[in-house]
Design a protein around this motif. Sequence first.
Motif, PDB file in Angstrom:
ATOM      1  N   LEU A 120       0.832  -1.214   0.000  1.00 38.25           N
ATOM      2  CA  LEU A 120       0.000   0.000   0.000  1.00 38.25           C
ATOM      3  C   LEU A 120       0.868   1.266   0.000  1.00 38.25           C
ATOM      4  O   LEU A 120       0.539   2.252  -0.665  1.00 38.25           O
ATOM      5  N   LEU A 121       1.967   1.230   0.740  1.00 38.53           N
ATOM      6  CA  LEU A 121       2.869   2.393   0.733  1.00 38.53           C
ATOM      7  C   LEU A 121       3.462   2.592  -0.663  1.00 38.53           C
ATOM      8  O   LEU A 121       3.609   3.724  -1.139  1.00 38.53           O
ATOM      9  N   ASP A 122       3.816   1.486  -1.296  1.00 39.32           N
ATOM     10  CA  ASP A 122       4.340   1.521  -2.663  1.00 39.32           C
ATOM     11  C   ASP A 122       3.331   2.228  -3.580  1.00 39.32           C
ATOM     12  O   ASP A 122       3.668   3.126  -4.355  1.00 39.32           O
ATOM     13  N   LEU A 123       2.063   1.829  -3.433  1.00 39.67           N
ATOM     14  CA  LEU A 123       0.993   2.422  -4.243  1.00 39.67           C
ATOM     15  C   LEU A 123       0.802   3.908  -3.900  1.00 39.67           C
ATOM     16  O   LEU A 123       0.599   4.749  -4.783  1.00 39.67           O
ATOM     17  N   ALA A 124       0.875   4.210  -2.606  1.00 39.10           N
ATOM     18  CA  ALA A 124       0.694   5.604  -2.164  1.00 39.10           C
ATOM     19  C   ALA A 124       1.749   6.514  -2.789  1.00 39.10           C
ATOM     20  O   ALA A 124       1.440   7.630  -3.244  1.00 39.10           O
ATOM     21  N   LEU A 125       2.987   6.048  -2.840  1.00 42.05           N
ATOM     22  CA  LEU A 125       4.055   6.857  -3.433  1.00 42.05           C
ATOM     23  C   LEU A 125       3.836   6.997  -4.938  1.00 42.05           C
ATOM     24  O   LEU A 125       4.068   8.064  -5.514  1.00 42.05           O
ATOM     25  N   ALA A 126       3.371   5.912  -5.552  1.00 42.25           N
ATOM     26  CA  ALA A 126       3.096   5.971  -6.993  1.00 42.25           C
ATOM     27  C   ALA A 126       1.943   6.931  -7.285  1.00 42.25           C
ATOM     28  O   ALA A 126       1.886   7.538  -8.353  1.00 42.25           O
ATOM     29  N   GLN A 127       1.028   7.086  -6.319  1.00 43.87           N
ATOM     30  CA  GLN A 127      -0.152   7.937  -6.537  1.00 43.87           C
ATOM     31  C   GLN A 127       0.031   9.351  -6.014  1.00 43.87           C
ATOM     32  O   GLN A 127      -0.941  10.079  -5.836  1.00 43.87           O
ATOM     33  N   GLY A 128       1.261   9.748  -5.724  1.00 45.47           N
ATOM     34  CA  GLY A 128       1.490  11.165  -5.472  1.00 45.47           C
ATOM     35  C   GLY A 128       1.775  11.577  -4.049  1.00 45.47           C
ATOM     36  O   GLY A 128       1.865  12.779  -3.776  1.00 45.47           O
ATOM     37  N   ALA A 129       1.911  10.630  -3.111  1.00 45.52           N
ATOM     38  CA  ALA A 129       2.393  11.035  -1.782  1.00 45.52           C
ATOM     39  C   ALA A 129       3.812  11.582  -1.955  1.00 45.52           C
ATOM     40  O   ALA A 129       4.615  11.009  -2.686  1.00 45.52           O
ATOM     41  N   ASP A 130       4.107  12.686  -1.286  1.00 45.29           N
ATOM     42  CA  ASP A 130       5.387  13.371  -1.513  1.00 45.29           C
ATOM     43  C   ASP A 130       6.536  12.734  -0.758  1.00 45.29           C
ATOM     44  O   ASP A 130       7.691  12.853  -1.161  1.00 45.29           O
ATOM     45  N   VAL A 131       6.216  12.126   0.390  1.00 53.92           N
ATOM     46  CA  VAL A 131       7.234  11.654   1.332  1.00 53.92           C
ATOM     47  C   VAL A 131       6.782  10.290   1.851  1.00 53.92           C
ATOM     48  O   VAL A 131       5.580  10.033   1.946  1.00 53.92           O
ATOM     49  N   LEU A 132       7.758   9.429   2.197  1.00 53.35           N
ATOM     50  CA  LEU A 132       7.425   8.149   2.828  1.00 53.35           C
ATOM     51  C   LEU A 132       7.623   8.269   4.339  1.00 53.35           C
ATOM     52  O   LEU A 132       8.658   8.761   4.793  1.00 53.35           O
ATOM     53  N   GLY A 133       6.641   7.816   5.096  1.00 45.69           N
ATOM     54  CA  GLY A 133       6.727   7.855   6.551  1.00 45.69           C
ATOM     55  C   GLY A 133       7.133   6.513   7.126  1.00 45.69           C
ATOM     56  O   GLY A 133       7.015   5.475   6.473  1.00 45.69           O
ATOM     57  N   GLY A 134       7.593   6.553   8.374  1.00 43.61           N
ATOM     58  CA  GLY A 134       7.941   5.331   9.084  1.00 43.61           C
ATOM     59  C   GLY A 134       7.595   5.482  10.555  1.00 43.61           C
ATOM     60  O   GLY A 134       7.187   6.558  11.001  1.00 43.61           O
ATOM     61  N   LEU A 135       7.756   4.370  11.303  1.00 46.91           N
ATOM     62  CA  LEU A 135       7.338   4.372  12.706  1.00 46.91           C
ATOM     63  C   LEU A 135       8.118   3.331  13.501  1.00 46.91           C
ATOM     64  O   LEU A 135       8.161   2.158  13.099  1.00 46.91           O
ATOM     65  N   ASP A 136       8.703   3.755  14.595  1.00 43.27           N
ATOM     66  CA  ASP A 136       9.317   2.908  15.622  1.00 43.27           C
ATOM     67  C   ASP A 136       9.664   1.484  15.161  1.00 43.27           C
ATOM     68  O   ASP A 136       8.905   0.536  15.427  1.00 43.27           O
ATOM     69  N   PRO A 137      10.818   1.292  14.535  1.00 46.53           N
ATOM     70  CA  PRO A 137      11.134  -0.034  13.979  1.00 46.53           C
ATOM     71  C   PRO A 137      11.327  -1.115  15.038  1.00 46.53           C
ATOM     72  O   PRO A 137      11.102  -2.287  14.753  1.00 46.53           O
ATOM     73  N   CYS A 138      11.715  -0.740  16.265  1.00 45.18           N
ATOM     74  CA  CYS A 138      11.825  -1.734  17.355  1.00 45.18           C
ATOM     75  C   CYS A 138      10.483  -1.903  18.063  1.00 45.18           C
ATOM     76  O   CYS A 138       9.946  -3.006  18.130  1.00 45.18           O
ATOM     77  N   ALA A 139       9.939  -0.812  18.597  1.00 46.15           N
ATOM     78  CA  ALA A 139       8.793  -0.899  19.506  1.00 46.15           C
ATOM     79  C   ALA A 139       7.528  -1.370  18.802  1.00 46.15           C
ATOM     80  O   ALA A 139       6.712  -2.077  19.400  1.00 46.15           O
ATOM     81  N   ILE A 140       7.335  -0.993  17.546  1.00 45.51           N
ATOM     82  CA  ILE A 140       6.125  -1.397  16.835  1.00 45.51           C
ATOM     83  C   ILE A 140       6.386  -2.607  15.947  1.00 45.51           C
ATOM     84  O   ILE A 140       5.667  -3.598  15.999  1.00 45.51           O
ATOM     85  N   ASP A 141       7.440  -2.542  15.133  1.00 46.33           N
ATOM     86  CA  ASP A 141       7.676  -3.653  14.186  1.00 46.33           C
ATOM     87  C   ASP A 141       8.472  -4.805  14.794  1.00 46.33           C
ATOM     88  O   ASP A 141       8.433  -5.927  14.267  1.00 46.33           O
ATOM     89  N   ARG A 142       9.244  -4.548  15.847  1.00 47.77           N
ATOM     90  CA  ARG A 142       9.964  -5.573  16.598  1.00 47.77           C
ATOM     91  C   ARG A 142      11.001  -6.335  15.760  1.00 47.77           C
ATOM     92  O   ARG A 142      11.432  -7.414  16.124  1.00 47.77           O
ATOM     93  N   ASP A 143      11.367  -5.752  14.640  1.00 46.24           N
ATOM     94  CA  ASP A 143      12.420  -6.332  13.791  1.00 46.24           C
ATOM     95  C   ASP A 143      13.037  -5.155  13.034  1.00 46.24           C
ATOM     96  O   ASP A 143      12.740  -4.933  11.857  1.00 46.24           O
ATOM     97  N   PRO A 144      13.874  -4.395  13.734  1.00 46.96           N
ATOM     98  CA  PRO A 144      14.268  -3.085  13.186  1.00 46.96           C
ATOM     99  C   PRO A 144      15.029  -3.160  11.872  1.00 46.96           C
ATOM    100  O   PRO A 144      14.778  -2.342  10.978  1.00 46.96           O
ATOM    101  N   ALA A 145      15.948  -4.128  11.725  1.00 42.49           N
ATOM    102  CA  ALA A 145      16.735  -4.178  10.483  1.00 42.49           C
ATOM    103  C   ALA A 145      15.820  -4.467   9.289  1.00 42.49           C
ATOM    104  O   ALA A 145      15.882  -3.789   8.251  1.00 42.49           O
ATOM    105  N   GLN A 146      14.932  -5.444   9.451  1.00 40.47           N
ATOM    106  CA  GLN A 146      14.017  -5.785   8.355  1.00 40.47           C
ATOM    107  C   GLN A 146      13.068  -4.622   8.057  1.00 40.47           C
ATOM    108  O   GLN A 146      12.831  -4.263   6.900  1.00 40.47           O
ATOM    109  N   SER A 147      12.505  -4.036   9.117  1.00 43.79           N
ATOM    110  CA  SER A 147      11.566  -2.924   8.952  1.00 43.79           C
ATOM    111  C   SER A 147      12.226  -1.770   8.180  1.00 43.79           C
ATOM    112  O   SER A 147      11.652  -1.222   7.226  1.00 43.79           O
ATOM    113  N   LEU A 148      13.440  -1.416   8.580  1.00 44.00           N
ATOM    114  CA  LEU A 148      14.111  -0.281   7.936  1.00 44.00           C
ATOM    115  C   LEU A 148      14.583  -0.630   6.528  1.00 44.00           C
ATOM    116  O   LEU A 148      14.595   0.232   5.644  1.00 44.00           O
TER     117      LEU A 148
END
Length: 399
Positions: A165-193
Amino acid sequence: MTDMLLNDVRLPDGAAVDVAISRGRIERVGPNLQAPAHVAREAGAGLLLLPGLVEGHTHLDKTTWESPWYVNQVGPALTDRIDNERAWRAASGHDAASHSRALALAFLREGTTRIRSHVDVDTDAGLRHLEAVHATREALAGLIEIQTVAFPQSGLLGRPGTAALLDLALAQGADVLGGLDPCAIDRDPAQSLDVLFGLADKHGKPLDIHLHEPGDLGAFSLDLILDRVQALDMRGRVVISHAFCLGGVDAKRLDGLLKRLAALDVALLTTAPPSRPVPALRACREAGVTLFGGNDGIRDTWTPYGSPDMLARAMMIGLRNDLRRDDEIGWAFDCVSGAAARACGFADYGLTPGARADLVLVAASGVAEAVAQRVPRRLVISGGAVVARDGRLLDSVAA
Ligand SMILES: [Zn+2]
């Protein structure tokens, strides 16, 4: 050819000048400017001239602006707030288009002409919120420049399908890609980043990452982020929002991180909350790190607070950093003007010839009084046209 002459205003350095505007841009700035008799004139009456203000981080899609008060009974954890909001939006039929437009117009009334808005992208809502904020962006084009950040509020890895969905959002004109807490939320920081930076690299888009993680955990994530900024040479194209960890690590660790941030030209966004440790503005300036300001949410299910008045946010930055001298309060003003424009990449910004004519007049002796007293906006000009007088949008703009 001059379209408008703004007479008798004072620049922040105290100089008394006129401003000539042509085709929506500042044409000339100087004393005793002349223009043909048919050119429209605005009397500045010796008021202080500020550039249009910049909101560096808000969430236009979440706000309940201009709807009844939301009674907040949400649990204390970050995941409580995330889950509550997703459920509330599904149940309430919240209309992100109309509320984002109402809040953006409130920003304009208070002199803000550029906004960076994070917008939720998740597997429940898909791109619905982004499409709503893009509708607002189009409706207000020419009045307010709105940047959108495709933001995985519910995490990137935990809900399969989010990256697509993020891929699609960028293709459809979102200017910037956002991210969020790669450890606390995704719990796999290297993969998430790796996934996040891979998407940014694929689309050639900048990044703006929410990093709430405290102390050493946040510092660990920040180092992983900076490794990838370096590897992909994304200098000057990455923002870390909040970076609470920089207010909670020891001096040696802080010094090392600030040096890396400066070398990689990674900017920091602060809301200057009284309740959390924050990166110190003075230390950031001394290290050559750009720190700028924003509200984060305004009157949404996360927070009842926030205001479309960016002078009020500058005041909070001043209070949080114990800025008292007039020159220091000028740093807080920079956080909601020049520094924010640079960090977000808003072009043609400022009070010099060639810049977009986004101008605000206030009754204050200087920038410090404007910030500390949150003086009312007497006149707001956007793209060379008057859009608000004495705190009211013109009917043609508000319609
Ligand atoms: Zn945010």
